[in-house]
Structure formats: C-alpha cells, structure tokens
Motif scaffolding. Structure first.
Motif, mmCIF file in Angstrom:
data_model
loop_
_atom_site.group_PDB
_atom_site.id
_atom_site.type_symbol
_atom_site.label_atom_id
_atom_site.label_comp_id
_atom_site.label_asym_id
_atom_site.label_seq_id
_atom_site.Cartn_x
_atom_site.Cartn_y
_atom_site.Cartn_z
ATOM 1 N N ASP A 141 0.885 -1.169 0.000
ATOM 2 C CA ASP A 141 0.000 0.000 0.000
ATOM 3 C C ASP A 141 0.918 1.213 0.000
ATOM 4 O O ASP A 141 1.489 1.577 1.021
ATOM 5 N N THR A 142 1.080 1.851 -1.159
ATOM 6 C CA THR A 142 2.135 2.852 -1.321
ATOM 7 C C THR A 142 1.662 4.265 -1.005
ATOM 8 O O THR A 142 0.465 4.533 -0.886
ATOM 9 N N ALA A 143 2.645 5.162 -0.890
ATOM 10 C CA ALA A 143 2.374 6.583 -0.701
ATOM 11 C C ALA A 143 1.821 7.161 -2.003
ATOM 12 O O ALA A 143 1.819 6.498 -3.041
ATOM 13 N N PRO A 144 1.363 8.438 -1.993
ATOM 14 C CA PRO A 144 0.853 9.052 -3.231
ATOM 15 C C PRO A 144 1.824 8.951 -4.403
ATOM 16 O O PRO A 144 3.036 8.794 -4.219
ATOM 17 N N THR A 145 1.298 9.060 -5.594
ATOM 18 C CA THR A 145 1.982 8.696 -6.834
ATOM 19 C C THR A 145 3.414 9.208 -6.971
ATOM 20 O O THR A 145 4.325 8.435 -7.265
ATOM 21 N N GLY A 146 3.622 10.510 -6.787
ATOM 22 C CA GLY A 146 4.957 11.082 -7.006
ATOM 23 C C GLY A 146 6.003 10.418 -6.143
ATOM 24 O O GLY A 146 7.098 10.075 -6.615
ATOM 25 N N HIS A 147 5.690 10.211 -4.878
ATOM 26 C CA HIS A 147 6.615 9.564 -3.945
ATOM 27 C C HIS A 147 6.903 8.137 -4.397
ATOM 28 O O HIS A 147 8.044 7.681 -4.380
ATOM 29 N N THR A 148 5.869 7.428 -4.815
ATOM 30 C CA THR A 148 6.027 6.038 -5.226
ATOM 31 C C THR A 148 6.879 5.915 -6.481
ATOM 32 O O THR A 148 7.731 5.028 -6.591
#
Length: 313
Positions: A141-148
């Motif tokens: 379950d990842t962080a928001p898109t840019g961070h991922t």
C-alpha cells in the motif's frame, strides 16, 4: 484478483485519497482467504492500513487475520535507523581523528532531499529479500503517486551509484597493491568491510530490480476516482511506469456514483462523471479496468473490505 494471486509482489498506487489503502487491504484479505500467506506493507506515512482493518499494526509484523500479516514502515524512522547504521559502518574504517567531522556530514545527509526515499527503499529491499522465504504474496500500500514513482526508480539509480563506489574502492586497492609491488589478486579487497557492504547492497538492489521488472512476479495496480486530477496524474504515472518497464496489471476506478442518483446536485455530478468515465475507457483501454461504487458508509473493518472484494474479483 484471481490473476493477481499468481504474482509474488503487488503494488497499489495512485493520487492521495483515491482509495489505494482500501483496494490493497481488500485484495490482501481476499488473498489470505484463498490460502495465500500474505503480508500487506504500508509505505504511506499516513498509514491508513490500520484504519482499514480497524486494528493497530505498527512497525513490526503483526498478524491481522488467518494467513494475513501487516507491517507499517515509517520513512522518517527508517532514515534515522539508516543513518545510525552508516555511522556504525564508518567506525570500522574511519580514523578517529576524522570521525566527528564525517559524522556531522552524515547527520546533515539525513535531512537532505531523497534521504527518506533511499532509506525506505533500503528497507523495502530487505522486506522483499526476507518475504520470499516467509510469504506467498506481499501487497504494498504505497504513498501518493509522485513519492512512489521516485521510490520505484531507485533500483536503477542506486545500482549505478553503488557500482561506481565499488569501482572506486577497487581502484584504491589496486593502487595500494601497485605501491606494495604485489602480484596476483589482493586479499585486502575481500577483507575490506566497506567493499563487503557495497557488494551486499549491490546484490540486494539487483534482486529488487529483477523483481520489479518481472511480469510473472510483480504487478502494479493504479487506483483512481472518476475525476479530472486523478485521471491526469494516473496518465503521467503510467507513462513513467512504461518507461521503466514496470508491469501494470490494471486500474481500479473507485467511488463511482450510482447510475440514477437522487437529487439535482448528485445528478449533475453524475453527468460530469460520465464524461470522465468515458475518458478513462479511452485513455486506459490497454489495461483491465474495475469499477467500485461509492458505498453508503466508510470502509472500515473486514466486513466492508469483503464487500469491496466482490467488485474486484
């Protein structure tokens, strides 16, 4: 969901607030119900995974359900632990006269841009390495898109950086060997703790890179709402994923309004939503798309997660 059960690592990502955690938790619950030993890992500092299951999870692996375990990784904590380990490694190779100055520079590095991502990636690589022996499936379950996206680009960048460090280290030993007029391979390289650390890191990065690019092992699922900004962000993210050749398994369109909502306000929202749903069909026609309706209540606890499962199967 049945197709995703054949993978070892499944990432759920998307813009903040679109329902990544709900989708990841629902899939992890489904996988566990099918007999898969499953670990769900949250890399989002907000850590909504515990809220979705309505139980505390935390930084140590904890069992949530039969066949299902959870882990929440805090990037800030990981950065602090990462720097602490670097200092321990430096003690072995740095002269005491220089150690305090180098320690100060390492402390500055902890708050530098990218430090948390690097530390988080290091922990993820360890989780991936260890999970292959303990679990059938790991759900991220990842962080928001840019961070991922920054996180997923790190295997390439970090591998190149470590390779450069290894070459420099080998060059130093080669020069030492020339000064000492020795012949043959130097045992000094093999006994060098810095060299050994770098080689181990290269091995881990190679494992992570191989895993991310293997379509039989890994899948990435985008989650979005039928709204303008999530669509735009997902389009950009898909382009990045395709450039890095990271396999995309499908797209979940979350919180779709009922077909005939009551009231003038919701009817206007539905008319606008139809435009966005048509855009999603066109823009992401190459990928499987699953539509999850907006529920009457918040998604919290296993019962509501099972309800979400029904729309994703």
């Amino acid at each position: 969901m049945r197709d995703l059960l054949q993978r070892r690592f499944v990432f759920f990502g998307g813009k903040g607030g679109v329902g990544k955690t709900t989708s990841a938790a629902a899939f992890a619950t489904y996988a566990a119900s099918q007999g898969k030993r499953t670990l769900i890992v949250s890399t989002d500092p907000a850590h909504s995974t515990a809220d979705a299951f309505a139980i505390p999870i935390g930084p140590e692996v904890r069992q949530i359900l039969p066949n299902l375990w959870g882990l929440e990784i805090d990037p800030e904590v990981e950065a602090a632990q990462y720097i602490s380990q670097v200092k321990k490694n430096l003690v072995q190779v740095v002269s005491p006269a220089f150690f305090h100055e180098i320690e100060r520079q390492v402390d500055v590095a902890q708050v530098s841009p990218g430090a948390e991502e690097a530390a988080l990636f290091d922990r993820l690589v360890t989780v991936i390495d260890e999970a292959e022996r303990s679990y059938d499936l790991v759900v991220f379950d990842t962080a928001p898109t840019g961070h991922t996206l920054r996180l997923l680009s790190l295997p390439e960048l970090m591998t190149a950086w470590v390779d450069g460090m290894i070459k420099r280290r080998e060059k130093v030993h080669t020069l030492n060997q020339m000064w000492q007029t020795k012949e043959g391979p130097s045992e000094e390289v093999q006994n060098d703790p810095v060299y050994q650390i770098l080689m181990e890191r290269r091995r881990k990065f190679a494992v992570a890179r191989r895993m991310l690019l293997d379509r039989t092992t890994t899948a990435f699922v985008f989650v979005m709402n039928p709204e303008k900004l999530p669509i735009l962000e997902t389009k950009k993210a898909v382009q990045v994923m395709e450039r890095y050749k990271i396999p995309i398994a499908g797209i979940i369109v979350n919180r779709v309004l009922p077909e005939n909502p009551e009231g003038a306000f919701l009817q206007r929202r539905k008319e606008q939503e139809r435009v966005y749903l048509a855009e999603i069909e066109q823009e992401f026609r190459s990928y499987r798309r699953h539509y999850v309706p907006m529920l009457e209540r918040d998604v919290r606890g296993v019962d509501t997660l099972r309800e979400i499962m029904g729309y994703l199967a």
